[in-house]
Design a protein around this motif. Structure first.
Motif, PDB file in Angstrom:
ATOM      1  N   UNK A 163     -32.531 -15.006  -4.749  1.00 17.58           N
ATOM      2  CA  UNK A 163     -33.904 -15.304  -4.322  1.00 17.58           C
ATOM      3  C   UNK A 163     -34.783 -14.049  -4.396  1.00 17.58           C
ATOM      4  N   UNK A 164     -34.258 -12.928  -3.909  1.00 19.01           N
ATOM      5  CA  UNK A 164     -35.029 -11.681  -3.953  1.00 19.01           C
ATOM      6  C   UNK A 164     -35.347 -11.286  -5.401  1.00 19.01           C
ATOM      7  N   UNK A 204     -46.658 -19.239   0.597  1.00 19.74           N
ATOM      8  CA  UNK A 204     -45.212 -19.201   0.833  1.00 19.74           C
ATOM      9  C   UNK A 204     -44.785 -19.986   2.063  1.00 19.74           C
ATOM     10  N   UNK A 205     -45.589 -19.917   3.139  1.00 15.98           N
ATOM     11  CA  UNK A 205     -45.190 -20.682   4.323  1.00 15.98           C
ATOM     12  C   UNK A 205     -45.991 -21.973   4.437  1.00 15.98           C
ATOM     13  N   UNK A 215     -41.111 -27.786  -4.051  1.00 17.20           N
ATOM     14  CA  UNK A 215     -39.969 -27.439  -4.893  1.00 17.20           C
ATOM     15  C   UNK A 215     -39.125 -26.382  -4.184  1.00 17.20           C
ATOM     16  N   UNK A 216     -37.839 -26.413  -4.469  1.00 17.02           N
ATOM     17  CA  UNK A 216     -36.943 -25.380  -3.934  1.00 17.02           C
ATOM     18  C   UNK A 216     -36.579 -24.394  -5.050  1.00 17.02           C
ATOM     19  N   UNK A 243     -44.414 -11.864  -0.273  1.00 13.80           N
ATOM     20  CA  UNK A 243     -43.255 -11.120  -0.771  1.00 13.80           C
ATOM     21  C   UNK A 243     -43.654  -9.773  -1.362  1.00 13.80           C
ATOM     22  N   UNK A 268     -29.048 -15.030  -1.484  1.00 11.66           N
ATOM     23  CA  UNK A 268     -30.216 -14.241  -1.085  1.00 11.66           C
ATOM     24  C   UNK A 268     -30.573 -13.209  -2.153  1.00 11.66           C
ATOM     25  N   UNK A 314     -43.185 -22.922  -7.241  1.00 14.23           N
ATOM     26  CA  UNK A 314     -42.831 -23.215  -5.844  1.00 14.23           C
ATOM     27  C   UNK A 314     -44.073 -23.090  -4.958  1.00 14.23           C
ATOM     28  N   UNK A 315     -44.822 -22.010  -5.126  1.00 16.89           N
ATOM     29  CA  UNK A 315     -46.006 -21.789  -4.286  1.00 16.89           C
ATOM     30  C   UNK A 315     -47.035 -22.903  -4.487  1.00 16.89           C
ATOM     31  N   UNK A 371     -46.079 -26.080  -2.777  1.00 16.54           N
ATOM     32  CA  UNK A 371     -46.329 -26.029  -1.326  1.00 16.54           C
ATOM     33  C   UNK A 371     -47.791 -26.352  -1.028  1.00 16.54           C
ATOM     34  N   UNK A 410     -38.474  -9.256   2.558  1.00 19.99           N
ATOM     35  CA  UNK A 410     -39.472  -9.867   1.681  1.00 19.99           C
ATOM     36  C   UNK A 410     -38.760 -10.645   0.566  1.00 19.99           C
ATOM     37  N   UNK A 411     -39.345 -11.764   0.208  1.00 14.91           N
ATOM     38  CA  UNK A 411     -38.731 -12.566  -0.864  1.00 14.91           C
ATOM     39  C   UNK A 411     -37.506 -13.335  -0.417  1.00 14.91           C
ATOM     40  N   UNK A 412     -37.293 -13.487   0.869  1.00 14.42           N
ATOM     41  CA  UNK A 412     -36.142 -14.251   1.359  1.00 14.42           C
ATOM     42  C   UNK A 412     -36.585 -15.398   2.257  1.00 14.42           C
ATOM     43  N   UNK A 413     -35.850 -16.488   2.207  1.00  8.69           N
ATOM     44  CA  UNK A 413     -36.119 -17.625   3.098  1.00  8.69           C
ATOM     45  C   UNK A 413     -37.420 -18.327   2.763  1.00  8.69           C
ATOM     46  N   UNK A 414     -37.814 -18.263   1.506  1.00  8.54           N
ATOM     47  CA  UNK A 414     -39.120 -18.784   1.105  1.00  8.54           C
ATOM     48  C   UNK A 414     -39.149 -20.310   1.034  1.00  8.54           C
ATOM     49  N   UNK A 415     -37.993 -20.953   1.134  1.00  7.73           N
ATOM     50  CA  UNK A 415     -37.981 -22.421   1.128  1.00  7.73           C
ATOM     51  C   UNK A 415     -38.180 -23.002   2.534  1.00  7.73           C
ATOM     52  N   UNK A 416     -38.773 -22.225   3.458  1.00  7.36           N
ATOM     53  CA  UNK A 416     -39.016 -22.715   4.839  1.00  7.36           C
ATOM     54  C   UNK A 416     -40.512 -22.705   5.187  1.00  7.36           C
ATOM     55  N   UNK A 417     -40.868 -23.509   6.218  1.00  5.53           N
ATOM     56  CA  UNK A 417     -42.240 -23.470   6.718  1.00  5.53           C
ATOM     57  C   UNK A 417     -42.347 -22.428   7.835  1.00  5.53           C
ATOM     58  N   UNK A 436     -38.153 -13.454  -6.752  1.00  8.09           N
ATOM     59  CA  UNK A 436     -39.467 -13.147  -6.182  1.00  8.09           C
ATOM     60  C   UNK A 436     -39.933 -11.725  -6.490  1.00  8.09           C
ATOM     61  N   UNK A 437     -39.004 -10.778  -6.565  1.00 12.57           N
ATOM     62  CA  UNK A 437     -39.434  -9.369  -6.522  1.00 12.57           C
ATOM     63  C   UNK A 437     -39.232  -8.576  -7.804  1.00 12.57           C
TER      64      UNK A 437
END
Lengths: 421, 421
Positions: B400-401, A291-292, B348-349, A319, B397, B331-332, B335, A76-83, B404-405
């Motif tokens: 990022x976690x 997020x996605x 945004x990244x 997340x 990573x 970011x959200x 999107x 959770x909370x990882x790879x959030x910059x992807x679709x 987010x968390x």
């Protein structure tokens, strides 16, 4: 009277969508695992029962998470910059494949179940992974923790990497064996879990439809989450008019088959009409949909048209495991939808969000998510005293602050009449 | 060397927007309150200085909150089912009026400053209320806590209830007195704070422009947050082509007058051109823009066109003081904006969000928000070890976690070279 007890505190629940009932300093009596009633003073017939007095704390029905991936909690909370489709391939699939290894599954599910236990969620409908042994181990842990959840061994026999794909025959055989091995659980129940149409051949779907009819097991899957996914399903199932038909033609879309469909961000009129007719439950997962980059589901309209709607954390697309967070995400997204997409449909209100988080999603589990007599006794006790303020708040204001500001961890929790902590 | 010290840990910062620099297990040296450099091993000239070794923890530049209402902290998370102008009238104005009473202000600001101190925010640009004594008391508390913030006594002489409105003369006289009384603070600085155009007559704005030129004080206000508000400003200021001109014609819109404008959700091309030309700072407050149904600011475009952008919590339009939360909200929302409004502008990244949260907003305070040599030594140390996972995460990573968390509370914090805890 032996099995009766009461909790005392400031009680809230939502008898109907959008209505908040509140009972300050009241007794909530549990008898044989279900709610017997709410009382300002304890009636004579309950004199002498155990009363847990939670003073000025707030007590809500346990929250319901209609859609969460237990096998994704670790990232959770990882790879959030992807679709979505990228994220599945680069993030979700490699992680889920690790659950083939018993020791990894043990460690990862231990973390997940511990987090779920200490959250305000009492019931969840959970995607495990495709691995039968790990799925059973997750079910054992939930049973042990006293969390009455649905858990699904995931089915997937196409469009996924070699390391995370079954043959059709293997998938069906493993599912049958898993259903047989799941019979002895007292509170945890299996749910058929075709991942989503792109991951499942027609033969697999057909076999799952048969297993449903043989075992009576309900079903959960994903529906109309993302525009690229919908276009893909259209290619894969040329005979269907809309995505939902790809499930319906195998008897996996409500009616006699209790069904949860996660997301429904882009469901059109025909799909919605069929969902309503068949009583399909919609798991609204607003954070994941942000997020996605999927969009905002028209949830207020779903409620108005009488659909069955609950909330999902959708960890790890979402997340956060907290369904309080899902409530505020749902409200915030509905405001943006009003502003940016459809000014004829107003935003969700807090009582509507609480309804979805309790009685709305709870209905999938039976009489769950309310403090009305006869409902399963699921309750969480929440302490808002650490949320400092100089204001003297009304009870309703305290509830709103709690939902927006708390970390969502109750100080006491009951599920199906059992005290978990 | 006497004033030099170092912290050691996993360092991150964003030298330019969208680029993340990371230095595992490195020394960050502070000399005379500013960053002297980052080193893998401590150079000879620093041998013997105090080294605080934070082991495997993460160290970031202190976060910057470009827009927050200190006088609204008590009711964060309340009244969220209302739109902006309603919410101001029913929620914000009555609460702010209570700061006339010294004891109330003392208690409320104590809670606010304590929360800010224990957050990852080292610098903030704060709206107080219109009350001079309470504003000064807030400044004293921030000074005492070591938080180098801008604080504004709010000006408002129209379109607000009797109990929260000054006469023009009184507002200007009180502001002058407050500016004079603010001279002795070491780290806290005053900022002129016309609430927003609807609350301020032309005479008041004109007087504030003069005070700026006399005292050199920067300015903060609100801009183009909400469509109803923009239409109202158009009525109030018939000679203007866009909202920003209502500030610009009094010399309160960048250029020689450093300016923060909160929100800019609906700024059109002309307004954006003027903001860019004048170097106006945009405080992007995504959560507030959701909560009061304003919309989603085109922040990615602002970054691309070279605007100066930072993040704001906008408590209590936003419910959360955490700028990590503001990063993920930004970011959200970006999107959703991509999905629902403008598919030519990607989301945004995380590195872009971190840039806005540090160096982007920090630039308003001088050389702030980076670990490059010569920058103010603002740093927060964060422990991600409680965020359980079975994955072995890379440093990126882990960042990022954390964003987010985590609950956003650092285990150690430095501002302007001083250790706060």
């Amino acid at each position: 009277m032996q099995t009766a007890f009461a909790v005392k505190g400031n009680l809230f629940y939502t008898p109907v969508c959008g209505k908040l009932a509140r009972y300050p300093g009241a007794y909530l009596v549990c008898e044989n695992g279900t709610v017997a009633g709410i009382f300002d003073t304890l009636p004579d017939r309950y004199q002498g029962i155990l009363v847990e007095d939670y003073g000025d704390k707030l007590i809500l029905p346990g929250l319901v998470d209609l859609h969460v991936h237990g096998g994704q909690y670790a990232y959770r909370g990882l790879g959030m910059d992807m679709e979505l489709l990228d994220w599945l391939e680069k993030n979700a699939f490699p992680e889920e494949s690790r659950f083939a290894e018993a020791a990894y599954a043990e460690a990862a599910y231990h973390i997940f179940v511990d987090a779920l236990l200490h959250s305000a969620t009492t019931r969840a409908s959970i995607f495990a992974t495709l691995h039968r042994p790990a799925t059973l181990r997750l079910m054992e842990m939930l049973e042990q923790a006293g969390l009455p959840c649905f858990v699904g061994k995931v089915n997937m026999d196409r469009n996924s990497p070699d390391y995370l794909r079954e043959s059709t025959a293997e998938s069906l055989a493993e599912t049958r064996r898993w259903l047989e091995e799941s019979r002895d659980f007292a509170v945890v129940r299996p749910i058929l879990t075709p991942r989503f149409t792109p991951s499942c051949t027609d033969d697999l779907m057909n076999g799952l439809g048969k297993l449903h009819r043989e075992f009576g097991t309900p079903v959960q899957s994903h529906l109309s989450e993302n525009l690229s996914e919908i276009a893909w399903v259209q290619q894969l199932c040329p005979g269907t008019r809309f995505y939902g038909e790809a499930y319906a033609r195998f008897g996996l879309f409500g009616g006699d088959c209790p069904t949860i469909m996660a997301h429904c961000v882009w469901s059109g009129e025909e799909e919605r009409a069929l969902m309503k007719e068949q009583g399909v439950f919609i798991a609204h997962c607003p954070q994941s949909n942000m997020n996605v980059s999927s969009g905002i589901a028209p949830v207020k309209q779903y409620l108005r048209e009488g659909q069955k709607v609950g909330l999902g954390s959708d960890v790890a697309g979402g997340a956060h495991l907290s369904i309080f967070r899902a409530m505020t995400d749902a409200i915030q997204c509905s405001k943006l939808r009003w502003r940016l997409v459809d000014q004829d449909t107003p935003a969700l209100t807090l009582p509507e969000a609480l309804y979805m988080a309790t009685k709305g999603g709870g209905a999938f589990f039976g009489k769950v998510g309310s403090f009305e007599p006869g409902y399963q006794f699921d309750a969480v006790v929440l302490d808002d005293s650490t949320l400092s303020t100089t204001r003297s708040c009304t009870l309703d204001e305290r509830l709103e602050r709690l939902v927006y500001l708390s970390d969502g961890r109750p100080c006491a929790k009951y599920a199906a009449g059992r005290k978990l902590f």
